[in-house]
Motif scaffolding. Sequence first.
Motif, PDB file in Angstrom:
ATOM      1  N   GLU A 490       0.843  -1.196   0.000  1.00 24.82           N
ATOM      2  CA  GLU A 490       0.000   0.000   0.000  1.00 24.82           C
ATOM      3  C   GLU A 490       0.881   1.249   0.000  1.00 24.82           C
ATOM      4  N   VAL A 491       0.567   2.181  -0.869  1.00 29.02           N
ATOM      5  CA  VAL A 491       1.309   3.438  -0.959  1.00 29.02           C
ATOM      6  C   VAL A 491       0.408   4.571  -0.490  1.00 29.02           C
ATOM      7  N   LYS A 492       0.837   5.269   0.565  1.00 24.77           N
ATOM      8  CA  LYS A 492       0.091   6.421   1.065  1.00 24.77           C
ATOM      9  C   LYS A 492       0.767   7.692   0.563  1.00 24.77           C
ATOM     10  N   SER A 493      -0.016   8.714   0.269  1.00 25.64           N
ATOM     11  CA  SER A 493       0.571   9.941  -0.256  1.00 25.64           C
ATOM     12  C   SER A 493      -0.097  11.157   0.352  1.00 25.64           C
ATOM     13  N   ALA A 494       0.648  12.267   0.357  1.00 21.82           N
ATOM     14  CA  ALA A 494       0.132  13.544   0.840  1.00 21.82           C
ATOM     15  C   ALA A 494       0.952  14.649   0.185  1.00 21.82           C
ATOM     16  N   LYS A 495       0.371  15.845   0.136  1.00 28.17           N
ATOM     17  CA  LYS A 495       1.088  16.983  -0.437  1.00 28.17           C
ATOM     18  C   LYS A 495       1.301  18.026   0.645  1.00 28.17           C
ATOM     19  N   ASN A 498       4.272  23.314   0.812  1.00 29.97           N
ATOM     20  CA  ASN A 498       5.214  23.880  -0.161  1.00 29.97           C
ATOM     21  C   ASN A 498       5.123  23.226  -1.537  1.00 29.97           C
ATOM     22  N   GLY A 499       4.141  22.318  -1.691  1.00 28.12           N
ATOM     23  CA  GLY A 499       3.936  21.680  -2.986  1.00 28.12           C
ATOM     24  C   GLY A 499       4.616  20.343  -3.152  1.00 28.12           C
ATOM     25  N   MET A 500       5.454  19.930  -2.192  1.00 26.20           N
ATOM     26  CA  MET A 500       6.151  18.650  -2.305  1.00 26.20           C
ATOM     27  C   MET A 500       5.186  17.497  -2.049  1.00 26.20           C
ATOM     28  N   THR A 501       5.235  16.491  -2.896  1.00 27.85           N
ATOM     29  CA  THR A 501       4.433  15.280  -2.719  1.00 27.85           C
ATOM     30  C   THR A 501       5.242  14.234  -1.967  1.00 27.85           C
ATOM     31  N   VAL A 502       4.629  13.644  -0.937  1.00 30.83           N
ATOM     32  CA  VAL A 502       5.297  12.647  -0.101  1.00 30.83           C
ATOM     33  C   VAL A 502       4.584  11.311  -0.265  1.00 30.83           C
ATOM     34  N   TYR A 503       5.361  10.258  -0.549  1.00 29.94           N
ATOM     35  CA  TYR A 503       4.830   8.901  -0.636  1.00 29.94           C
ATOM     36  C   TYR A 503       5.425   8.077   0.495  1.00 29.94           C
ATOM     37  N   VAL A 504       4.596   7.269   1.168  1.00 30.30           N
ATOM     38  CA  VAL A 504       5.055   6.445   2.287  1.00 30.30           C
ATOM     39  C   VAL A 504       4.641   4.999   2.036  1.00 30.30           C
ATOM     40  N   VAL A 505       5.614   4.112   2.111  1.00 28.50           N
ATOM     41  CA  VAL A 505       5.357   2.669   2.035  1.00 28.50           C
ATOM     42  C   VAL A 505       5.900   2.050   3.315  1.00 28.50           C
ATOM     43  N   GLU A 506       5.046   1.410   4.087  1.00 24.77           N
ATOM     44  CA  GLU A 506       5.435   0.865   5.387  1.00 24.77           C
ATOM     45  C   GLU A 506       5.726  -0.632   5.301  1.00 24.77           C
ATOM     46  N   HIS A 508       7.450  -3.427   8.356  1.00 28.56           N
ATOM     47  CA  HIS A 508       7.942  -3.396   9.732  1.00 28.56           C
ATOM     48  C   HIS A 508       8.836  -4.577  10.101  1.00 28.56           C
ATOM     49  N   ASP A 509       9.402  -5.253   9.110  1.00 28.67           N
ATOM     50  CA  ASP A 509      10.212  -6.424   9.451  1.00 28.67           C
ATOM     51  C   ASP A 509      11.645  -6.061   9.823  1.00 28.67           C
ATOM     52  N   LEU A 510      12.138  -4.860   9.456  1.00 33.14           N
ATOM     53  CA  LEU A 510      13.490  -4.441   9.814  1.00 33.14           C
ATOM     54  C   LEU A 510      13.453  -3.025  10.391  1.00 33.14           C
ATOM     55  N   PRO A 511      14.312  -2.735  11.382  1.00 33.21           N
ATOM     56  CA  PRO A 511      14.302  -1.417  12.045  1.00 33.21           C
ATOM     57  C   PRO A 511      15.109  -0.375  11.274  1.00 33.21           C
ATOM     58  N   LYS A 512      14.618   0.022  10.106  1.00 38.13           N
ATOM     59  CA  LYS A 512      15.312   1.040   9.324  1.00 38.13           C
ATOM     60  C   LYS A 512      14.318   1.824   8.489  1.00 38.13           C
ATOM     61  N   VAL A 513      14.740   3.018   8.094  1.00 43.48           N
ATOM     62  CA  VAL A 513      13.924   3.893   7.264  1.00 43.48           C
ATOM     63  C   VAL A 513      14.762   4.325   6.065  1.00 43.48           C
ATOM     64  N   ALA A 514      14.187   4.283   4.889  1.00 41.27           N
ATOM     65  CA  ALA A 514      14.858   4.751   3.685  1.00 41.27           C
ATOM     66  C   ALA A 514      14.128   5.984   3.169  1.00 41.27           C
ATOM     67  N   VAL A 515      14.857   7.033   2.875  1.00 36.27           N
ATOM     68  CA  VAL A 515      14.279   8.280   2.383  1.00 36.27           C
ATOM     69  C   VAL A 515      14.871   8.598   1.016  1.00 36.27           C
ATOM     70  N   SER A 516      14.022   8.810   0.028  1.00 35.31           N
ATOM     71  CA  SER A 516      14.488   9.148  -1.315  1.00 35.31           C
ATOM     72  C   SER A 516      13.760  10.402  -1.795  1.00 35.31           C
ATOM     73  N   PHE A 517      14.482  11.263  -2.511  1.00 36.23           N
ATOM     74  CA  PHE A 517      13.905  12.460  -3.110  1.00 36.23           C
ATOM     75  C   PHE A 517      14.134  12.393  -4.613  1.00 36.23           C
ATOM     76  N   ALA A 518      13.102  12.720  -5.375  1.00 34.44           N
ATOM     77  CA  ALA A 518      13.219  12.760  -6.829  1.00 34.44           C
ATOM     78  C   ALA A 518      12.752  14.125  -7.312  1.00 34.44           C
ATOM     79  N   THR A 519      13.542  14.749  -8.166  1.00 33.77           N
ATOM     80  CA  THR A 519      13.193  16.046  -8.712  1.00 33.77           C
ATOM     81  C   THR A 519      13.237  15.993 -10.231  1.00 33.77           C
ATOM     82  N   LYS A 520      12.492  16.888 -10.849  1.00 32.05           N
ATOM     83  CA  LYS A 520      12.488  16.956 -12.307  1.00 32.05           C
ATOM     84  C   LYS A 520      13.666  17.807 -12.771  1.00 32.05           C
TER      85      LYS A 520
END
Length: 567
Positions: A490-495, A498-506, A508-520
């Motif tokens: 499941e992909v959750k999203s919000a804006k 400042n206009g940035m769109t955020v997508y979150v995919v959860e 919970h099997d490993l204790p880590k977070v990955a953050v990626s930014f994509a720009t045009k």
Amino acid sequence: MTPKFRSAIQLICISLLLAVTALAQQKTAAKAAASGAIPKVEFERYTLPNGLDVILHVDRKLPIVHVNQWYHVGSKNERVGRTGFAHLFEHEMFQGSKNVPGEYFDAVEKAGANVGEGGVNGTTNNDRTNYFATVPSGSLEYLLWVEADRLATLPEAMSQEKLDEQRAVVRNERRQGLENTPYGRFYTLILENLHPAGHPYSWSVIGSHEDLMAASLEDVRDFFRRYYTPNNLTLTIAGDFDPAEAKTLVAKYFGGLQAGPALDRPQRYMPVLEGEKIIEVMDRVPQERTYFAWPTPAYFDKGDADLDLASLILTDGLSSRLNKNLVYDKQLASNVTSFNNGMEISGFFVVNATARPGASLAEIEKSVTEEIARLAKNGPSAEEVDRAKTKWEYNFVTGLERIGGFGGKADLLGQYNTFLGDPGKFDADVQRYRSATAASIKEAVSKYLDTRNRVLLRFHPEVSARAAADTLDRTKAPAIAADRRFVTPEVKSAKLDNGMTVYVVERHDLPKVAVSFATKAGTITDPAGKEGVAHLATTTIDLGTKTRKALEIEDALGDLGTEVAAR
């Protein structure tokens, strides 16, 4: 710089700084996770009557299954005059078997495998030979049939033509990776000079041209009969499969194979250096480079984990001791790296530094020697220890995301079982790093990285019968079953305002977070005549801002065990 490009670069900068800020806010949580429970890797291990160790690990994230095989044989099991056999035989294993003729890769591609480093491959090192393949879950029986047929019938499919072909391939690999690559001979020269003659680690895995040419077809068949046996194999199945069905299939395809001879295992044998051994090499290299090497303890022995952490403290990241000293401050070297290689009967530690044009190799060696001596005398700081531990554990946990490939869960299960006799060494592995202290790292560096007793290697640019008892009909290839159902996450999203769109995919099997930014923004926005500016911006973006210096950014990320990567 055009307004459009400037705007795009500013957006990239803002995005990466937001990533750094977000990660910094997670620092407390990351440290708590690092000292908390170790992610559990559930598995079942059992042994067939013929000695085959089988490990089953279920992971249903994706409808795929990975089959990983560790044969407990590597170059250290060879003898003088017949080096390179283990690696040569790895190549022979991909030449087809009696009932699966032709290239092995063609057979597994038919089952849905992607040929390459992460999907299908084989590797040989000093202590083991590893083969692995990942396929859709419905292809498990077909893949087990293929793998078992290699073990059951390969000698019958061997021929002088195939041996000659693969011998030529291996010799060409030696030329490409060792002889015709700048500094490529460093590994062989270190092995030869660090270990006494006859030591099982005193020759390279790929062997010599003379020994490879001397290998006969019967030599290769004898090697197979001795080491490619069920009782010298750990078979790991990981992924989305039914364990009861897998047990039935393993018994069907591997159960009828006869056990091989009992094998003697070489004992611990760490060489001792008395004095400094210097090797001067003139080669076709662009810059001078120096290597330092020392004998160290075997894998999982006392001091092994401490030296892994010492390597991170010395050379991992721009703010590490040797990089800061030689690359950032003095600008004597273009790069400095190190590694500790704990193997089955002993290990070795290597530091190498590449001199910048016009820099003094003697001054570089003096600086490296002094920095290691300081670490041995005073030990690392508490911050350095915490940062190295966090980096190591982050990399370890990241490996647990993968079921297969190098360093994935199946690989670790096979490694622990092969070398330690217990596939469940995850907790013990992590704890030996968590329990390391400034004092224990200082002790290991002082004891093993003796600045008086070492190998110093300098590169200078040149101036101009088993099948008879097997009753299974292996000629009939099983059908490839239907693919298992895959449910997309499941992909959750919000804006944001400042206009940035955020997508979150959860997950919970490993204790880590990955953050990626994509720009045009990318090379398409490069101004005319300034091609490459976008790439230059991404490669320099973590080298300092108005509020943070490069080393401050490096330390902040290192404390989290991570880094910013832009591409």
